[in-house]
Design an enzyme around this catalytic site. Structure first.
Site, PDB file in Angstrom:
ATOM      1  N   GLU A   1     -51.452   2.905  23.470  1.00  0.00           N
ATOM      2  CA  GLU A   1     -50.781   3.815  24.402  1.00  0.00           C
ATOM      3  C   GLU A   1     -49.425   4.245  23.860  1.00  0.00           C
ATOM      4  O   GLU A   1     -49.086   5.422  23.902  1.00  0.00           O
ATOM      5  CB  GLU A   1     -50.616   3.143  25.768  1.00  0.00           C
ATOM      6  CG  GLU A   1     -49.896   3.972  26.803  1.00  0.00           C
ATOM      7  CD  GLU A   1     -50.650   5.233  27.230  1.00  0.00           C
ATOM      8  OE1 GLU A   1     -49.997   6.149  27.751  1.00  0.00           O
ATOM      9  OE2 GLU A   1     -51.872   5.314  27.051  1.00  0.00           O
TER      10      GLU A   1
ATOM     11  N   GLY B   1     -40.710  -0.596   7.888  1.00  0.00           N
ATOM     12  CA  GLY B   1     -42.016  -1.230   7.928  1.00  0.00           C
ATOM     13  C   GLY B   1     -42.438  -1.766   9.275  1.00  0.00           C
ATOM     14  O   GLY B   1     -43.514  -2.349   9.402  1.00  0.00           O
TER      15      GLY B   1
ATOM     16  N   TYR C   1     -37.550  10.848  22.990  1.00  0.00           N
ATOM     17  CA  TYR C   1     -38.038  11.352  21.708  1.00  0.00           C
ATOM     18  C   TYR C   1     -39.151  12.379  21.910  1.00  0.00           C
ATOM     19  O   TYR C   1     -39.213  13.387  21.206  1.00  0.00           O
ATOM     20  CB  TYR C   1     -38.534  10.180  20.843  1.00  0.00           C
ATOM     21  CG  TYR C   1     -39.120  10.619  19.532  1.00  0.00           C
ATOM     22  CD1 TYR C   1     -38.299  10.987  18.467  1.00  0.00           C
ATOM     23  CD2 TYR C   1     -40.499  10.672  19.341  1.00  0.00           C
ATOM     24  CE1 TYR C   1     -38.838  11.403  17.258  1.00  0.00           C
ATOM     25  CE2 TYR C   1     -41.051  11.083  18.134  1.00  0.00           C
ATOM     26  CZ  TYR C   1     -40.205  11.445  17.102  1.00  0.00           C
ATOM     27  OH  TYR C   1     -40.746  11.857  15.912  1.00  0.00           O
ATOM     28  N   GLU C   2     -40.014  12.127  22.894  1.00  0.00           N
ATOM     29  CA  GLU C   2     -41.142  13.025  23.150  1.00  0.00           C
ATOM     30  C   GLU C   2     -40.765  14.184  24.085  1.00  0.00           C
ATOM     31  O   GLU C   2     -41.628  14.878  24.586  1.00  0.00           O
ATOM     32  CB  GLU C   2     -42.325  12.232  23.693  1.00  0.00           C
ATOM     33  CG  GLU C   2     -42.912  11.314  22.639  1.00  0.00           C
ATOM     34  CD  GLU C   2     -44.158  10.575  23.091  1.00  0.00           C
ATOM     35  OE1 GLU C   2     -44.473  10.555  24.314  1.00  0.00           O
ATOM     36  OE2 GLU C   2     -44.837   9.999  22.215  1.00  0.00           O
TER      37      GLU C   2
ATOM     38  N   GLY D   1     -43.263  -0.121  12.192  1.00  0.00           N
ATOM     39  CA  GLY D   1     -44.431   0.576  12.736  1.00  0.00           C
ATOM     40  C   GLY D   1     -45.701   0.214  11.991  1.00  0.00           C
ATOM     41  O   GLY D   1     -46.752  -0.028  12.594  1.00  0.00           O
TER      42      GLY D   1
ATOM     43  N   ASN E   1     -45.280  16.387  16.286  1.00  0.00           N
ATOM     44  CA  ASN E   1     -44.663  15.186  15.740  1.00  0.00           C
ATOM     45  C   ASN E   1     -45.126  14.939  14.293  1.00  0.00           C
ATOM     46  O   ASN E   1     -45.824  13.972  14.001  1.00  0.00           O
ATOM     47  CB  ASN E   1     -44.976  13.993  16.636  1.00  0.00           C
ATOM     48  CG  ASN E   1     -44.150  12.779  16.307  1.00  0.00           C
ATOM     49  OD1 ASN E   1     -43.467  12.723  15.292  1.00  0.00           O
ATOM     50  ND2 ASN E   1     -44.223  11.787  17.172  1.00  0.00           N
TER      51      ASN E   1
ATOM     52  N   TYR F   1     -49.198   8.333   9.996  1.00  0.00           N
ATOM     53  CA  TYR F   1     -50.551   7.877  10.334  1.00  0.00           C
ATOM     54  C   TYR F   1     -51.546   8.240   9.239  1.00  0.00           C
ATOM     55  O   TYR F   1     -52.417   7.445   8.888  1.00  0.00           O
ATOM     56  CB  TYR F   1     -50.997   8.455  11.674  1.00  0.00           C
ATOM     57  CG  TYR F   1     -50.134   8.040  12.845  1.00  0.00           C
ATOM     58  CD1 TYR F   1     -49.570   6.779  12.926  1.00  0.00           C
ATOM     59  CD2 TYR F   1     -49.868   8.930  13.876  1.00  0.00           C
ATOM     60  CE1 TYR F   1     -48.775   6.410  13.991  1.00  0.00           C
ATOM     61  CE2 TYR F   1     -49.086   8.570  14.956  1.00  0.00           C
ATOM     62  CZ  TYR F   1     -48.531   7.308  15.008  1.00  0.00           C
ATOM     63  OH  TYR F   1     -47.749   6.949  16.076  1.00  0.00           O
TER      64      TYR F   1
ATOM     65  N   GLY G   1     -38.632   3.358   8.814  1.00  0.00           N
ATOM     66  CA  GLY G   1     -38.679   3.236   7.365  1.00  0.00           C
ATOM     67  C   GLY G   1     -38.598   1.785   6.900  1.00  0.00           C
ATOM     68  O   GLY G   1     -38.718   1.504   5.715  1.00  0.00           O
TER      69      GLY G   1
ATOM     70  N   TYR H   1     -43.524   2.590  19.239  1.00  0.00           N
ATOM     71  CA  TYR H   1     -42.172   3.122  19.097  1.00  0.00           C
ATOM     72  C   TYR H   1     -41.322   2.156  18.292  1.00  0.00           C
ATOM     73  O   TYR H   1     -41.366   0.948  18.510  1.00  0.00           O
ATOM     74  CB  TYR H   1     -41.524   3.355  20.469  1.00  0.00           C
ATOM     75  CG  TYR H   1     -40.166   3.994  20.379  1.00  0.00           C
ATOM     76  CD1 TYR H   1     -40.036   5.345  20.107  1.00  0.00           C
ATOM     77  CD2 TYR H   1     -39.011   3.237  20.546  1.00  0.00           C
ATOM     78  CE1 TYR H   1     -38.782   5.945  20.004  1.00  0.00           C
ATOM     79  CE2 TYR H   1     -37.754   3.834  20.451  1.00  0.00           C
ATOM     80  CZ  TYR H   1     -37.648   5.184  20.180  1.00  0.00           C
ATOM     81  OH  TYR H   1     -36.418   5.776  20.073  1.00  0.00           O
TER      82      TYR H   1
END
Length: 158
Positions: A82, A94, A24-25, A96, A123, A130, A92, A85
């Site tokens: 750190e 919930g 993803y990164e 995270g 990102n 956030y 969506g 994910y």
């Protein structure tokens, strides 16, 4: 959905999610961590790294991996996140937010001053998420890192 501390049996799925995060990164070949290294870091005699798992009826959907830092200004520890994910198909839902709430509650219970993390500048979905939680970027700060040859060369001068 539930959040729980990681167990030794979670090491393979945590490593799988670390690889997914690297993809993803846009760093698919950057992960050098092995299951043995991760198990030692999380569960070894001198473990200083912690992880929590988000799961639902379909299994593990995400994880948070963190360690303690220390604020000389506050005089207390904080949590450095750190990795956070969540599998794309579970976003969506919930997971995270629940993982971050769990870390915030640990910080409060332990008297820690903060929970902090880094996010890639491109990102925007994560940045927007956030911000929606009340987190704010450290606008006056940049992250610096010594690694690889630069670390070796500089450290050899000691």
């Amino acid at each position: 959905m539930s959040i729980r501390p990681a167990a030794r049996t979670d090491v393979p799925v945590i490593l799988e999610l670390i690889h997914d995060l690297a993809i993803y990164e846009k760093e698919p070949n950057a992960v050098k961590t092995t299951e043995a290294m991760l198990e030692a870091a999380l569960f070894g005699d001198s473990a200083k790294v912690f992880a929590h798992i988000a799961e639902n009826q379909h299994g593990v959907q995400g994880f948070a991996l963190w360690f303690l830092n220390y604020s000389t200004w506050e005089g207390v520890h904080g949590i450095y996140l750190e990795d956070l994910y969540v599998r794309p198909e579970a976003r969506g839902g919930g997971h995270g937010k629940a993982l971050l709430k769990n870390l915030a509650s640990i910080a409060i219970e332990q008297g820690y001053a903060r929970v902090e993390w880094s996010v890639l500048k491109w990102n925007t979905p994560s940045i927007d998420f956030y911000r929606s939680l009340g987190a704010a970027p450290m606008a006056e700060w940049d992250t610096f890192r010594l690694t690889g040859k630069a670390l070796e060369n500089f450290g050899a001068q000691a």
